[in-house]
Enzyme design. Structure first.
Site, PDB file in Angstrom:
ATOM      1  N   ASN A 148       0.838  -1.193   0.000  1.00 16.96           N
ATOM      2  CA  ASN A 148       0.000   0.000   0.000  1.00 16.96           C
ATOM      3  C   ASN A 148       0.876   1.246   0.000  1.00 16.96           C
ATOM      4  O   ASN A 148       1.942   1.295   0.622  1.00 16.96           O
ATOM      5  CB  ASN A 148      -1.011  -0.001   1.152  1.00 16.96           C
ATOM      6  CG  ASN A 148      -0.410  -0.245   2.517  1.00 16.96           C
ATOM      7  OD1 ASN A 148       0.605  -0.928   2.657  1.00 16.96           O
ATOM      8  ND2 ASN A 148      -1.043   0.303   3.537  1.00 16.96           N
ATOM      9  N   GLU A 168       0.316   5.183   0.624  1.00 15.96           N
ATOM     10  CA  GLU A 168      -0.618   6.228   1.057  1.00 15.96           C
ATOM     11  C   GLU A 168      -0.138   7.599   0.610  1.00 15.96           C
ATOM     12  O   GLU A 168       0.992   7.770   0.140  1.00 15.96           O
ATOM     13  CB  GLU A 168      -0.777   6.145   2.580  1.00 15.96           C
ATOM     14  CG  GLU A 168      -1.379   4.810   3.005  1.00 15.96           C
ATOM     15  CD  GLU A 168      -1.588   4.670   4.496  1.00 15.96           C
ATOM     16  OE1 GLU A 168      -1.129   5.543   5.259  1.00 15.96           O
ATOM     17  OE2 GLU A 168      -2.214   3.670   4.897  1.00 15.96           O
ATOM     18  N   CYS A 227      -3.996   0.484  -2.584  1.00 22.24           N
ATOM     19  CA  CYS A 227      -3.877  -0.754  -1.812  1.00 22.24           C
ATOM     20  C   CYS A 227      -2.756  -1.639  -2.355  1.00 22.24           C
ATOM     21  O   CYS A 227      -2.360  -1.543  -3.527  1.00 22.24           O
ATOM     22  CB  CYS A 227      -5.187  -1.539  -1.874  1.00 22.24           C
ATOM     23  SG  CYS A 227      -6.507  -0.854  -0.847  1.00 22.24           S
ATOM     24  N   GLU A 238      -2.890  -4.826  -3.057  1.00 23.42           N
ATOM     25  CA  GLU A 238      -3.361  -5.690  -4.139  1.00 23.42           C
ATOM     26  C   GLU A 238      -3.346  -4.935  -5.470  1.00 23.42           C
ATOM     27  O   GLU A 238      -2.980  -5.490  -6.518  1.00 23.42           O
ATOM     28  CB  GLU A 238      -4.787  -6.182  -3.857  1.00 23.42           C
ATOM     29  CG  GLU A 238      -4.936  -7.001  -2.586  1.00 23.42           C
ATOM     30  CD  GLU A 238      -5.275  -6.172  -1.357  1.00 23.42           C
ATOM     31  OE1 GLU A 238      -4.764  -5.048  -1.228  1.00 23.42           O
ATOM     32  OE2 GLU A 238      -6.057  -6.659  -0.532  1.00 23.42           O
ATOM     33  N   CYS A 261     -10.243  -5.168   0.744  1.00 21.88           N
ATOM     34  CA  CYS A 261     -11.340  -4.205   0.654  1.00 21.88           C
ATOM     35  C   CYS A 261     -12.201  -4.533  -0.564  1.00 21.88           C
ATOM     36  O   CYS A 261     -11.809  -5.308  -1.446  1.00 21.88           O
ATOM     37  CB  CYS A 261     -10.787  -2.778   0.578  1.00 21.88           C
ATOM     38  SG  CYS A 261     -10.174  -2.301  -1.044  1.00 21.88           S
ATOM     39  N   CYS A 303     -10.647  -3.936  -3.992  1.00 22.07           N
ATOM     40  CA  CYS A 303      -9.608  -4.901  -4.378  1.00 22.07           C
ATOM     41  C   CYS A 303     -10.221  -6.246  -4.751  1.00 22.07           C
ATOM     42  O   CYS A 303      -9.669  -6.969  -5.585  1.00 22.07           O
ATOM     43  CB  CYS A 303      -8.585  -5.051  -3.260  1.00 22.07           C
ATOM     44  SG  CYS A 303      -7.456  -3.642  -3.205  1.00 22.07           S
TER      45      CYS A 303
HETATM   46  N1  THU Z   1      -5.257  -1.715   2.487  1.00 24.26           N
HETATM   47  C1  THU Z   1      -4.694  -2.516   1.536  1.00 24.26           C
HETATM   48  O1  THU Z   1      -3.570  -2.261   1.079  1.00 24.26           O
HETATM   49  N2  THU Z   1      -5.399  -3.598   1.123  1.00 24.26           N
HETATM   50  C2  THU Z   1      -6.622  -3.952   1.604  1.00 24.26           C
HETATM   51  O2  THU Z   1      -7.234  -4.878   1.086  1.00 24.26           O
HETATM   52  C3  THU Z   1      -7.178  -3.254   2.760  1.00 24.26           C
HETATM   53  C4  THU Z   1      -6.572  -1.937   3.059  1.00 24.26           C
HETATM   54  C5  THU Z   1      -4.515  -0.523   2.936  1.00 24.26           C
HETATM   55  C6  THU Z   1      -5.092   0.776   2.466  1.00 24.26           C
HETATM   56  C7  THU Z   1      -4.556   1.740   3.508  1.00 24.26           C
HETATM   57  O3  THU Z   1      -3.263   2.166   3.089  1.00 24.26           O
HETATM   58  C8  THU Z   1      -4.418   0.904   4.760  1.00 24.26           C
HETATM   59  O4  THU Z   1      -4.486  -0.465   4.336  1.00 24.26           O
HETATM   60  C9  THU Z   1      -5.494   1.153   5.793  1.00 24.26           C
HETATM   61  O5  THU Z   1      -6.761   1.063   5.241  1.00 24.26           O
END
Ligand code: THU
Length: 130
Positions: free
Chosen positions: A39, A41, A50, A52, A83, A86
């Site tokens: 991920n 940000e 994300c 994925e 999520c 994804c």
């Molecule tokens: N996140 C992912 O990378 N994949 C997921 O399937 C769930 C959430 C990340 C997004 C964000 O940077 C952090 O987790 C918190 O939500």
């Protein structure tokens, strides 16, 4: 390297200073090549991506579009549920039977499939009228 080792390693590179929640993802494409993502940000929070999505983008950028298996890992109490967005992204490139392993950094794993993660998925066939 196997999917778990690849996802565990790339998770360390996550850029997650706002959530402090690092996620690593590894996918095996039809060729057998493993692609990874973490991920990433952004201070403008909705602009983050994300793990994925990163792995899928790497696969597509390399010229592959068939996902055979995925592994996602994070430091959470139970294996991380991808999520909603994804799940749809995984379904774009993997069949309903494609194997997905969700994991915690403590070593707990949950085995599932793309079909189980996204039942009733919206697909290209839903845009066709007969
Ligand atoms: N996140 C992912 O990378 N994949 C997921 O399937 C769930 C959430 C990340 C997004 C964000 O940077 C952090 O987790 C918190 O939500």
């Amino acid at each position: 390297m196997n999917l778990r080792d690849a996802a565990t390693a790339v998770r360390e590179n996550a850029h997650a200073p706002y959530s402090n929640f690092k996620v690593g993802a590894a996918i095996r494409a039809a060729s057998g090549t493993i692609y990874v993502g973490c991920n990433v940000e952004n201070v403008a929070y909705p602009e983050g991506t994300c793990a994925e999505a990163g792995a899928i983008a790497a696969m597509v950028a390399a010229g592959e579009t068939r996902l055979e298996a995925a592994y996602v890992i994070a430091d959470c109490p139970a294996p991380i549920p991808p999520c909603g967005g994804c799940r749809q992204k995984l379904a774009e490139f993997g069949g309903a039977d494609a194997h997905v392993t969700l994991a915690t950094t403590d070593g707990t794993e949950r085995e599932t499939t793309i079909g189980d993660l996204l039942p009733g998925a919206f697909g290209a066939d839903h845009m066709e009228r007969s």
